[in-house]
Design a protein around this motif. Structure first.
Motif, PDB file in Angstrom:
ATOM      1  N   GLU A  28       0.848  -1.195   0.000  1.00  0.00           N
ATOM      2  CA  GLU A  28       0.000   0.000   0.000  1.00  0.00           C
ATOM      3  C   GLU A  28       0.878   1.238   0.000  1.00  0.00           C
ATOM      4  O   GLU A  28       1.936   1.258   0.619  1.00  0.00           O
ATOM      5  N   THR A  29       0.429   2.271  -0.717  1.00  0.00           N
ATOM      6  CA  THR A  29       1.126   3.555  -0.683  1.00  0.00           C
ATOM      7  C   THR A  29       0.120   4.695  -0.682  1.00  0.00           C
ATOM      8  O   THR A  29      -1.000   4.551  -1.179  1.00  0.00           O
ATOM      9  N   THR A  30       0.528   5.810  -0.126  1.00  0.00           N
ATOM     10  CA  THR A  30      -0.253   7.040  -0.176  1.00  0.00           C
ATOM     11  C   THR A  30       0.511   8.115  -0.934  1.00  0.00           C
ATOM     12  O   THR A  30       0.121   9.273  -0.927  1.00  0.00           O
ATOM     13  N   GLY A  31       1.597   7.736  -1.601  1.00  0.00           N
ATOM     14  CA  GLY A  31       2.463   8.721  -2.227  1.00  0.00           C
ATOM     15  C   GLY A  31       2.535   8.660  -3.732  1.00  0.00           C
ATOM     16  O   GLY A  31       2.135   7.681  -4.367  1.00  0.00           O
ATOM     17  N   THR A  32       3.087   9.738  -4.298  1.00  0.00           N
ATOM     18  CA  THR A  32       3.275   9.824  -5.735  1.00  0.00           C
ATOM     19  C   THR A  32       4.629   9.275  -6.174  1.00  0.00           C
ATOM     20  O   THR A  32       4.918   9.229  -7.366  1.00  0.00           O
ATOM     21  N   THR A  33       5.456   8.845  -5.237  1.00  0.00           N
ATOM     22  CA  THR A  33       6.731   8.207  -5.546  1.00  0.00           C
ATOM     23  C   THR A  33       6.492   6.713  -5.749  1.00  0.00           C
ATOM     24  O   THR A  33       5.776   6.086  -4.972  1.00  0.00           O
ATOM     25  N   TYR A  34       7.095   6.135  -6.777  1.00  0.00           N
ATOM     26  CA  TYR A  34       6.927   4.704  -7.038  1.00  0.00           C
ATOM     27  C   TYR A  34       7.455   3.873  -5.873  1.00  0.00           C
ATOM     28  O   TYR A  34       8.498   4.178  -5.303  1.00  0.00           O
ATOM     29  N   VAL A  35       6.703   2.822  -5.540  1.00  0.00           N
ATOM     30  CA  VAL A  35       7.108   1.888  -4.487  1.00  0.00           C
ATOM     31  C   VAL A  35       7.179   0.475  -5.066  1.00  0.00           C
ATOM     32  O   VAL A  35       6.490   0.146  -6.030  1.00  0.00           O
ATOM     33  N   ASP A  36       8.044  -0.340  -4.465  1.00  0.00           N
ATOM     34  CA  ASP A  36       8.170  -1.738  -4.852  1.00  0.00           C
ATOM     35  C   ASP A  36       6.957  -2.522  -4.384  1.00  0.00           C
ATOM     36  O   ASP A  36       6.393  -2.245  -3.325  1.00  0.00           O
ATOM     37  N   THR A  37       6.554  -3.517  -5.165  1.00  0.00           N
ATOM     38  CA  THR A  37       5.491  -4.429  -4.763  1.00  0.00           C
ATOM     39  C   THR A  37       6.093  -5.792  -4.448  1.00  0.00           C
ATOM     40  O   THR A  37       7.297  -6.004  -4.600  1.00  0.00           O
ATOM     41  N   ALA A  38       5.254  -6.711  -4.056  1.00  0.00           N
ATOM     42  CA  ALA A  38       5.692  -8.091  -3.805  1.00  0.00           C
ATOM     43  C   ALA A  38       5.778  -8.894  -5.100  1.00  0.00           C
ATOM     44  O   ALA A  38       6.173 -10.059  -5.076  1.00  0.00           O
ATOM     45  N   ILE A  39       5.420  -8.283  -6.224  1.00  0.00           N
ATOM     46  CA  ILE A  39       5.456  -8.978  -7.513  1.00  0.00           C
ATOM     47  C   ILE A  39       6.847  -8.820  -8.103  1.00  0.00           C
ATOM     48  O   ILE A  39       7.187  -7.788  -8.699  1.00  0.00           O
ATOM     49  N   THR A  40       7.666  -9.852  -7.922  1.00  0.00           N
ATOM     50  CA  THR A  40       9.056  -9.809  -8.349  1.00  0.00           C
ATOM     51  C   THR A  40       9.550 -11.215  -8.661  1.00  0.00           C
ATOM     52  O   THR A  40       9.043 -12.188  -8.103  1.00  0.00           O
ATOM     53  N   ALA A  41      10.504 -11.298  -9.563  1.00  0.00           N
ATOM     54  CA  ALA A  41      11.119 -12.585  -9.899  1.00  0.00           C
ATOM     55  C   ALA A  41      12.499 -12.313 -10.483  1.00  0.00           C
ATOM     56  O   ALA A  41      12.773 -11.224 -10.997  1.00  0.00           O
ATOM     57  N   ALA A  42      13.355 -13.327 -10.420  1.00  0.00           N
ATOM     58  CA  ALA A  42      14.712 -13.217 -10.946  1.00  0.00           C
ATOM     59  C   ALA A  42      14.960 -14.321 -11.969  1.00  0.00           C
ATOM     60  O   ALA A  42      14.399 -15.416 -11.878  1.00  0.00           O
ATOM     61  N   ILE A  43      15.810 -14.004 -12.929  1.00  0.00           N
ATOM     62  CA  ILE A  43      16.201 -14.948 -13.971  1.00  0.00           C
ATOM     63  C   ILE A  43      17.677 -14.721 -14.274  1.00  0.00           C
ATOM     64  O   ILE A  43      18.161 -13.593 -14.180  1.00  0.00           O
ATOM     65  N   THR A  44      18.383 -15.772 -14.617  1.00  0.00           N
ATOM     66  CA  THR A  44      19.775 -15.669 -15.033  1.00  0.00           C
ATOM     67  C   THR A  44      19.856 -16.093 -16.492  1.00  0.00           C
ATOM     68  O   THR A  44      19.742 -17.290 -16.804  1.00  0.00           O
ATOM     69  N   PRO A  45      20.021 -15.127 -17.393  1.00  0.00           N
ATOM     70  CA  PRO A  45      20.047 -15.455 -18.823  1.00  0.00           C
ATOM     71  C   PRO A  45      21.256 -16.322 -19.176  1.00  0.00           C
ATOM     72  O   PRO A  45      22.327 -16.182 -18.590  1.00  0.00           O
ATOM     73  N   SER A  46      21.076 -17.188 -20.160  1.00  0.00           N
ATOM     74  CA  SER A  46      22.183 -18.025 -20.618  1.00  0.00           C
ATOM     75  C   SER A  46      23.007 -17.333 -21.696  1.00  0.00           C
ATOM     76  O   SER A  46      24.114 -17.765 -22.001  1.00  0.00           O
ATOM     77  N   ALA A  47      22.468 -16.248 -22.263  1.00  0.00           N
ATOM     78  CA  ALA A  47      23.181 -15.494 -23.287  1.00  0.00           C
ATOM     79  C   ALA A  47      22.969 -14.000 -23.062  1.00  0.00           C
ATOM     80  O   ALA A  47      21.868 -13.577 -22.700  1.00  0.00           O
TER      81      ALA A  47
END
Length: 166
Positions: A28-47
């Motif tokens: 939740e945010t009350t501001g105009t500054t972008y905040v991180d959400t819990a929607i995140t993932a990581a990947i390690t590219p092979s190329a």
């Protein structure tokens, strides 16, 4: 599958890996500054020249109770490589992603599912890459709140590494 990047049709691609993650924690945010959400993932590219196709879905909500007749939210995708952050795609205005006007009604309370997709063609690495959904609200100073994965519903992110585009 047919994929277009900057208006050019790409053919001959191969999905090398697929990463998915689900989020059930509300942000939740009350501001105009972008905040991180819990929607995140990581990947390690092979190329280093592979393409990363990003799909994000989120169950969002905003509300406010003060003087203005409108409010909204905007969204963006943040990429992190070795502690270096970059914004890949972003709404141009603080109300562009999700906007509503009550036009003389009482309190706002709007909910909807939103979907983003984007192709990252500029990562140039074989190191781990973290992608994150971010958001803000338009009228943060007007008793407004925005929520990602509202009421702990759901949000999802899918990352696909695409190889060998011709």
């Amino acid at each position: 599958m047919v994929l277009y990047v900057n208006g050019t049709q790409l053919t001959g691609g191969k999905v090398n890996q697929l990463i998915t993650a689900n989020a059930t924690s509300q942000t939740e945010t009350t501001g105009t500054t972008y905040v991180d959400t819990a929607i995140t993932a990581a990947i390690t590219p092979s190329a280093s020249n592979s393409k990363i196709l990003i799909y994000i879905t989120d169950c969002v909500q905003f509300f406010h109770t003060n003087s203005h007749d409108d409010n909204g939210m905007s969204f963006r995708i943040k990429r992190t490589i070795s502690s270096s952050d970059a914004t890949l795609v972003s709404d141009n205005n603080h109300y562009e992603g999700f906007y509503s006007s009550k036009r003389g009604g009482t309190d706002h309370n709007r909910r909807q599912h939103m979907t983003w997709h984007y192709v990252d063609t500029t990562h140039n690495t074989t190191s781990a890459i973290t992608y994150m959904h971010q958001f803000n609200v338009y009228r943060g100073n007007d008793n407004a709140k925005g929520r990602s994965v509202h009421d702990n519903n759901r949000g999802n992110i899918t990352l696909m590494e695409i190889l060998a585009w011709v």
